[in-house]
Scaffold this motif. Sequence first.
Motif, PDB file in Angstrom:
ATOM      1  N   GLY A  13      -9.303   3.757  -0.897  1.00  0.00           N
ATOM      2  CA  GLY A  13      -8.917   2.461  -1.444  1.00  0.00           C
ATOM      3  C   GLY A  13      -7.446   2.147  -1.262  1.00  0.00           C
ATOM      4  O   GLY A  13      -6.856   1.368  -2.002  1.00  0.00           O
TER       5      GLY A  13
ATOM      6  N   ARG B 186      -4.362   2.370  -6.289  1.00  0.00           N
ATOM      7  CA  ARG B 186      -5.812   2.374  -6.438  1.00  0.00           C
ATOM      8  C   ARG B 186      -6.174   3.167  -7.671  1.00  0.00           C
ATOM      9  O   ARG B 186      -5.402   3.984  -8.146  1.00  0.00           O
TER      10      ARG B 186
ATOM     11  N   HIS C 253     -10.199   0.836   3.128  1.00  0.00           N
ATOM     12  CA  HIS C 253      -9.276  -0.246   2.771  1.00  0.00           C
ATOM     13  C   HIS C 253      -8.657  -0.772   4.066  1.00  0.00           C
ATOM     14  O   HIS C 253      -8.453   0.009   5.022  1.00  0.00           O
TER      15      HIS C 253
END
Length: 397
Positions: A337, A242, A313
């Motif tokens: 993320g 990420r 996520h």
Amino acid sequence: MLQEEYIVSAPGKAILHGEHAVVHGKVALAVSLNLRTYLHLQPNSAGKVTINLPNIYTFLSWDVSSLQALIPDGTGDLKSTSEPDPEFIQKLRDFAGLADQSTDTRNLAVLAFLYVYLSVFSSSRALPSVTMSVWSELPTGAGLGSSAAYSVCLSAALLSARGAVTCPSFGTGHTARWEEEELELINKWAFQGEKIIHGNPSGVDNAVGTWGGVLRYHAGKIKPLRSVPVLRILLTNTKIPRSTKVLVAGVRDKIDKFPAIMKPVLESIDAISCTCERNLIKMASEATPEHYTVLEELIDINQHHLNVIGVGHPSLDALCQATLAHGLHSKLTGAGGGGCAITLLRPDTDCSVVQKSVEELQDCGYDCWETSIGAPGVLLHSPSSLKDGVLQILNSY
């Protein structure tokens, strides 16, 4: 020539609460991980400066005489640091054959070493011949403070070798800590190393590596919390890449688009950090099951908030669901993320529960470590204090 050898270690870091909200002026709690980086600095009789970084497959050596010409003009006052000089940095890049503006982990680790080594010894005009070996339990690039732990170890060992900080007494134990004033100097030079690696760091990661425990970060001010408990956790790396920069920008966009919705969420995250801080302080004197229940509830609430602001996520959702099925509570730590998450383990959490959770997470392709948060900061070790495996690794290079 260096007369003594030094073995030092520093912990990694995680964010317990307040990630992303801290960018917008809210409180964050950063905690030390009991996953450590170890550094062994010893004399070298061959007139060489050698660095061995097996975790990142880096093994380099230079003649001391070739480094002598690179020594910057030093004031002699190691307590007075300034912004790294771009011309000096470029000089070091050219000498070591490092690509301009390279963000490669190996190149930046070498550059940080050269900068701190030459700067610390600049006023003496005499460079020691040394061999430095570093080994880490921390994965790189996972947002767990691996570069800061490296910078803290580097700073502590080189300042000790320079005589800028005293060598603390081991007493009856096998580890020792520096005095507060010396820790401040170690942290200051570790921050210089972090600037070389990251450009414009917050200073939180190197402060955690220096002092350990739990640090309160708010509006650029860092305050170590005294007498907080060590907590068992399961640390999981989803290994989903990420971009912190992209995630931070996404949160800012949501705030700009929906200020009436997002600002109360950030206020709530701030309240979570402050409530957790008060709870941890109470737990220092007596940790009850009720205190752990509060920690679990705060973890659940904060994870929901982090999803709301857009840094969740599917990999993290799967992780939280897998651990909750075993009665364990998890949240992302860091940018989100993907990346890493922490799962709180109560003192009485059965080993079989942890093992089943680990197996399920590993089946998802994740890496897991059972460790703790609130570990001590930078330590000086006697050679006999380290696990045989760690010392063997350090001495094999």
